[in-house]
Design a protein around this motif. Structure first.
Motif, PDB file in Angstrom:
ATOM      1  N   ALA A  30       0.952  -1.027   0.244  1.00 19.23           N
ATOM      2  CA  ALA A  30      -0.190   0.103  -0.071  1.00 19.23           C
ATOM      3  C   ALA A  30       0.608   1.130   0.250  1.00 19.23           C
ATOM      4  O   ALA A  30       1.895   0.998   0.909  1.00 19.23           O
ATOM      5  N   MET A  31       0.485   2.547  -0.779  1.00 18.09           N
ATOM      6  CA  MET A  31       1.227   3.432  -0.519  1.00 18.09           C
ATOM      7  C   MET A  31       0.085   4.360  -1.015  1.00 18.09           C
ATOM      8  O   MET A  31      -0.998   4.407  -1.591  1.00 18.09           O
ATOM      9  N   SER A  32       0.620   5.706  -0.419  1.00 19.82           N
ATOM     10  CA  SER A  32      -0.511   7.339  -0.525  1.00 19.82           C
ATOM     11  C   SER A  32       0.617   7.118  -2.052  1.00 19.82           C
ATOM     12  O   SER A  32       1.441   7.736  -2.926  1.00 19.82           O
ATOM     13  N   LEU A  33      -1.047   8.097  -2.719  1.00 17.55           N
ATOM     14  CA  LEU A  33      -0.807   8.890  -4.276  1.00 17.55           C
ATOM     15  C   LEU A  33      -0.940  10.360  -4.495  1.00 17.55           C
ATOM     16  O   LEU A  33      -2.068  10.374  -3.994  1.00 17.55           O
ATOM     17  N   ALA A  34      -0.284  11.121  -4.588  1.00 10.45           N
ATOM     18  CA  ALA A  34      -0.346  12.109  -4.583  1.00 10.45           C
ATOM     19  C   ALA A  34      -1.572  12.752  -5.528  1.00 10.45           C
ATOM     20  O   ALA A  34       0.915  12.653  -7.130  1.00 10.45           O
ATOM     21  N   THR A  35      -1.816  13.618  -6.498  1.00 12.04           N
ATOM     22  CA  THR A  35      -1.897  14.191  -7.612  1.00 12.04           C
ATOM     23  C   THR A  35      -2.586  15.465  -7.105  1.00 12.04           C
ATOM     24  O   THR A  35      -2.421  16.461  -6.308  1.00 12.04           O
ATOM     25  N   VAL A  36      -2.825  16.080  -8.456  1.00  9.63           N
ATOM     26  CA  VAL A  36      -2.271  17.698  -8.091  1.00  9.63           C
ATOM     27  C   VAL A  36      -4.145  17.814  -9.266  1.00  9.63           C
ATOM     28  O   VAL A  36      -3.361  17.433 -11.190  1.00  9.63           O
ATOM     29  N   ASN A  37      -4.953  18.722  -9.823  1.00  6.31           N
ATOM     30  CA  ASN A  37      -5.832  18.886 -10.375  1.00  6.31           C
ATOM     31  C   ASN A  37      -5.519  20.266 -10.980  1.00  6.31           C
ATOM     32  O   ASN A  37      -4.596  21.163 -10.632  1.00  6.31           O
ATOM     33  N   GLN A  58      -4.253  15.011 -16.850  1.00  6.17           N
ATOM     34  CA  GLN A  58      -4.365  16.025 -16.607  1.00  6.17           C
ATOM     35  C   GLN A  58      -2.657  17.003 -16.625  1.00  6.17           C
ATOM     36  O   GLN A  58      -2.007  17.331 -17.250  1.00  6.17           O
ATOM     37  N   ASN A  59      -2.118  16.539 -15.291  1.00 12.79           N
ATOM     38  CA  ASN A  59      -0.308  16.388 -15.120  1.00 12.79           C
ATOM     39  C   ASN A  59      -0.459  15.716 -14.512  1.00 12.79           C
ATOM     40  O   ASN A  59       0.353  15.156 -12.947  1.00 12.79           O
ATOM     41  N   PRO A  60       1.260  15.137 -15.075  1.00 14.75           N
ATOM     42  CA  PRO A  60       1.583  13.732 -15.645  1.00 14.75           C
ATOM     43  C   PRO A  60       2.474  14.093 -14.181  1.00 14.75           C
ATOM     44  O   PRO A  60       3.850  13.598 -14.704  1.00 14.75           O
ATOM     45  N   ASN A  61       2.521  14.302 -13.009  1.00 13.76           N
ATOM     46  CA  ASN A  61       3.315  14.254 -12.024  1.00 13.76           C
ATOM     47  C   ASN A  61       2.886  13.952 -10.528  1.00 13.76           C
ATOM     48  O   ASN A  61       1.308  13.757 -10.303  1.00 13.76           O
ATOM     49  N   ALA A  62       3.573  12.807  -9.834  1.00 18.07           N
ATOM     50  CA  ALA A  62       2.661  12.335  -8.908  1.00 18.07           C
ATOM     51  C   ALA A  62       4.073  12.040  -7.688  1.00 18.07           C
ATOM     52  O   ALA A  62       5.110  12.353  -7.719  1.00 18.07           O
ATOM     53  N   ALA A  63       4.093  12.327  -6.226  1.00 15.16           N
ATOM     54  CA  ALA A  63       4.327  11.100  -5.064  1.00 15.16           C
ATOM     55  C   ALA A  63       3.801   9.978  -4.389  1.00 15.16           C
ATOM     56  O   ALA A  63       2.742   9.930  -4.503  1.00 15.16           O
ATOM     57  N   LEU A  64       4.636   9.553  -3.977  1.00  9.88           N
ATOM     58  CA  LEU A  64       4.333   8.504  -3.816  1.00  9.88           C
ATOM     59  C   LEU A  64       5.251   8.345  -1.797  1.00  9.88           C
ATOM     60  O   LEU A  64       6.082   8.707  -1.894  1.00  9.88           O
ATOM     61  N   CYS A  65       4.057   7.479  -1.360  1.00  8.74           N
ATOM     62  CA  CYS A  65       4.848   7.170   0.735  1.00  8.74           C
ATOM     63  C   CYS A  65       4.348   6.341   0.555  1.00  8.74           C
ATOM     64  O   CYS A  65       3.080   5.638   0.295  1.00  8.74           O
ATOM     65  N   PHE A  66       5.576   5.543   0.478  1.00  9.51           N
ATOM     66  CA  PHE A  66       4.982   3.724   1.604  1.00  9.51           C
ATOM     67  C   PHE A  66       5.759   4.285   2.760  1.00  9.51           C
ATOM     68  O   PHE A  66       6.200   5.041   3.886  1.00  9.51           O
ATOM     69  N   HIS A  67       4.631   3.633   3.776  1.00 10.25           N
ATOM     70  CA  HIS A  67       4.699   3.632   5.587  1.00 10.25           C
ATOM     71  C   HIS A  67       4.967   2.295   6.168  1.00 10.25           C
ATOM     72  O   HIS A  67       4.034   2.120   6.186  1.00 10.25           O
ATOM     73  N   TRP A  68       5.765   2.061   6.872  1.00  7.74           N
ATOM     74  CA  TRP A  68       5.579   0.353   7.582  1.00  7.74           C
ATOM     75  C   TRP A  68       5.887   0.748   8.760  1.00  7.74           C
ATOM     76  O   TRP A  68       7.221   0.676   9.277  1.00  7.74           O
ATOM     77  N   LYS A  69       4.721   0.750   9.724  1.00 10.07           N
ATOM     78  CA  LYS A  69       4.890   1.015  10.581  1.00 10.07           C
ATOM     79  C   LYS A  69       6.028   0.049  11.303  1.00 10.07           C
ATOM     80  O   LYS A  69       6.538   0.974  12.275  1.00 10.07           O
ATOM     81  N   PRO A  74      -4.210  19.643  -4.217  1.00 10.05           N
ATOM     82  CA  PRO A  74      -3.335  18.947  -4.434  1.00 10.05           C
ATOM     83  C   PRO A  74      -4.968  17.516  -3.922  1.00 10.05           C
ATOM     84  O   PRO A  74      -5.688  17.735  -3.178  1.00 10.05           O
ATOM     85  N   SER A  75      -4.458  16.738  -4.292  1.00  8.60           N
ATOM     86  CA  SER A  75      -5.464  15.481  -3.502  1.00  8.60           C
ATOM     87  C   SER A  75      -5.043  13.635  -3.375  1.00  8.60           C
ATOM     88  O   SER A  75      -3.656  13.881  -4.072  1.00  8.60           O
ATOM     89  N   VAL A  76      -4.870  13.024  -1.787  1.00  2.79           N
ATOM     90  CA  VAL A  76      -4.481  12.184  -1.663  1.00  2.79           C
ATOM     91  C   VAL A  76      -4.975  10.698  -1.469  1.00  2.79           C
ATOM     92  O   VAL A  76      -5.753  10.768  -1.451  1.00  2.79           O
ATOM     93  N   ARG A  77      -4.582   9.849  -2.070  1.00  2.00           N
ATOM     94  CA  ARG A  77      -5.382   8.464  -1.875  1.00  2.00           C
ATOM     95  C   ARG A  77      -4.403   7.378  -1.289  1.00  2.00           C
ATOM     96  O   ARG A  77      -2.850   6.859  -2.048  1.00  2.00           O
ATOM     97  N   MET A  78      -4.520   6.382  -1.180  1.00  2.00           N
ATOM     98  CA  MET A  78      -4.138   4.881  -0.815  1.00  2.00           C
ATOM     99  C   MET A  78      -4.321   4.136  -2.615  1.00  2.00           C
ATOM    100  O   MET A  78      -5.261   3.858  -2.554  1.00  2.00           O
TER     101      MET A  78
END
Length: 196
Positions: free
Chosen positions: A30-37, A73-84, A42-46
């Motif tokens: 699972a990773m959070s995916l951040a995009t921009v409209n 529309q905007n092909p740029n993104a950020a991902l975040c993996f967090h393994w507690k 910004p918008s983020v989801r798993m």
């Protein structure tokens, strides 16, 4: 100045992911995916990582969903993996490209049949009148594809995040965490050690 090559970073990522798969009770991928409209919001989801190699990090979705539309529309993104359980985090920034039809078909066909039916039935991210409308759509497509293969919907495919920056974060005592950031340059991946 320390320079690494992408295979080394992917190897480290894969090693951490493997450890997480051995310890995390659910969805180590699972990773959070951040995009921009289009308004710059910004918008983020798993989402779930479905492939990683030297070409990038791959996930699949409905291109008519919010994230699909934003990435088209905007092909740029950020991902975040967090393994507690491992007290580790990996952050990735990059550009996005669509996977090939062959890759999308192969992954789609590997999914359980009910998930393939669900891809046809769900109008992802759009308002739903009620649960019954989703169940009716599932029944409709289950009947339509009762025999034979379930084809991949034309609006369902995958994206590949091509990394430009990767940060490996490791928890350390007294909040003096270890942060190693790698940024893509013409000669390789330049390392910077960041303050926690």
């Amino acid at each position: 100045m320390e320079i690494k090559q992408l295979p080394e970073l992917i190897s480290q990522f894969s090693s951490w992911l493997q450890e997480a798969e051995n310890l995390e009770p659910n969805d180590a991928n699972a990773m959070s995916l951040a995009t921009v409209n289009s308004d710059g919001e910004p918008s983020v989801r798993m989402v779930l990582l479905k492939g990683v190699d030297e070409n990038g990090f791959v996930f699949y979705t409905n291109f008519e969903s919010q994230k699909g539309q934003e990435l088209l529309q905007n092909p740029n993104a950020a991902l975040c993996f967090h393994w507690k359980s491992l007290r580790r985090c990996i952050r990735i920034n990059g550009t996005v490209e669509q996977v090939s039809d062959e890759e999308a078909d192969a992954y789609f066909n590997s999914r359980p049949r009910d998930s393939r039916i669900g891809a046809w039935a769900s109008q992802q991210s759009r308002p739903m009148e009620g649960r019954f409308s989703l169940e009716a759509a599932v029944a409709k497509y289950a009947a339509k594809y009762a025999v034979g293969e379930v084809p991949r919907p034309p609006y369902w495919s995958g994206f590949r995040v091509i990394p430009k920056k990767i940060e490996f974060w490791q928890d350390k005592p007294f909040r003096l965490h270890e942060r190693n950031q790698y940024t893509h340059t013409d000669i390789g991946w330049q390392k910077a050690v960041l303050y926690p």
